[in-house]
Design an enzyme around this catalytic site. Structure first.
Site, mmCIF file in Angstrom:
data_model
loop_
_atom_site.group_PDB
_atom_site.id
_atom_site.type_symbol
_atom_site.label_atom_id
_atom_site.label_comp_id
_atom_site.label_asym_id
_atom_site.label_seq_id
_atom_site.Cartn_x
_atom_site.Cartn_y
_atom_site.Cartn_z
ATOM 1 C CB THR A 119 35.876 -4.334 62.327
ATOM 2 O OG1 THR A 119 35.403 -4.617 60.810
ATOM 3 C CG2 THR A 119 37.074 -4.793 62.447
ATOM 4 C CB ILE A 144 42.019 10.172 65.402
ATOM 5 C CG1 ILE A 144 42.611 11.640 65.315
ATOM 6 C CG2 ILE A 144 40.540 10.170 64.386
ATOM 7 C CD1 ILE A 144 42.894 12.160 64.044
ATOM 8 C CG ASP A 202 37.339 8.405 55.750
ATOM 9 O OD1 ASP A 202 36.627 8.192 54.369
ATOM 10 O OD2 ASP A 202 37.075 9.373 56.243
#
Length: 268
Positions: free
Chosen positions: A240, A96, A162
């Site tokens: 990651t 996003i 998150d």
């Protein structure tokens, strides 16, 4: 005094490659974005309106669509790790944040360029590295079914999402009953949801919601490795930025994986 050995072009290529790769310091962005904000996003009206040839030109006219989706892909570590391991599987990251999405786009473009090698005439260009990976800027909490048709994905990844610690923010967590219905819709029967976090409370939240949803069943790491998914699990743990940070800080990682159940219609 002996002559200094002249560096060959092959010796210099890693340096050249590294200079072409984007650097994160030029793509500064807040760590998280509010998924309920009115973001200016372009998205297809339906999966049939999506032109995947723009993202995967090497696979144009093959009829292939993405099978792996990394939700909130961050800086693309998972995608760029898995892409060479599954060169015939199309993978899409959804992110996003504007600058982070741009970074991943630039990273993929650079990897395609620096990893390119002469391809024999008898070989498809689709076998060239990183042709099977791309990214879109999207809000997965709102528009996921606009990208993927029913039962089209074999893997969904939710890596270090998150945690939204405050109770009033739990509605923004990426795993929720309403969203699980969408994930079950786009995931093939037998497809796998991979989740991992360094927050135990979030791990328990995601596990409880997935276990309580009738179309998902828990699958152990051992069973997945026995089924040949070890390379995917290794990438989930270690590829990651967040995963590497947890590793450096000697933190714990909580993995939970779930399989999309087969559904059978009962005759009346």
């Amino acid at each position: 005094m002996g002559k200094r050995k002249r560096s060959s072009r092959s010796d210099q290529s890693p340096i050249v490659a590294n200079t072409l790769l984007p650097q994160k310091k030029h793509y500064r962005q807040r760590a998280h974005a509010n998924p309920f904000s009115d973001h200016a996003l372009d998205y297809p009206r339906s999966p049939q309106a999506m032109d995947w040839s723009e993202h995967f030109p090497a696979f144009a006219n093959t009829g292939k669509t993405p099978e792996f989706a990394d939700i909130g892909c961050g800086f693309g570590g998972l995608l760029t790790t898995l892409a060479p391991l599954f060169p015939d599987t199309l993978m899409l990251g959804l992110e996003i944040r504007v600058q982070v999405t741009q970074y991943v786009q630039d990273r993929i473009a650079a990897l395609r360029m620096t990893s390119a090698s002469p391809i024999p005439p008898s070989t498809s260009i689709a076998t060239a590295p990183y042709q099977n990976v791309s990214v879109v800027r999207a809000n997965a909490m709102k528009f996921l079914p606009n990208y993927f048709p029913k039962h089209s994905l074999s893997a969904l990844f939710f890596l270090f999402p998150d945690p939204h610690f405050k109770t009033r923010k739990h509605k923004a967590r990426i795993i929720s009953p309403a969203l699980l219905a969408e994930y079950a819709y786009i995931l093939k029967p037998g497809g796998i949801v991979y989740t991992i976090t360094d927050v135990r409370d979030l791990h328990e939240w995601m596990t409880n919601h997935l276990e309580g949803f009738p179309l998902f069943e828990s699958v152990s790491e051992a069973d997945l490795r026995e089924a040949g998914k070890g390379p995917i699990l290794d990438a989930v743990y270690n590829s990651t930025e967040e995963g590497k940070k947890v590793e450096r800080n000697c933190g714990e990682k909580w993995l939970a994986c779930f399989r999309r159940k087969e559904t059978t219609r009962t005759s009346k």
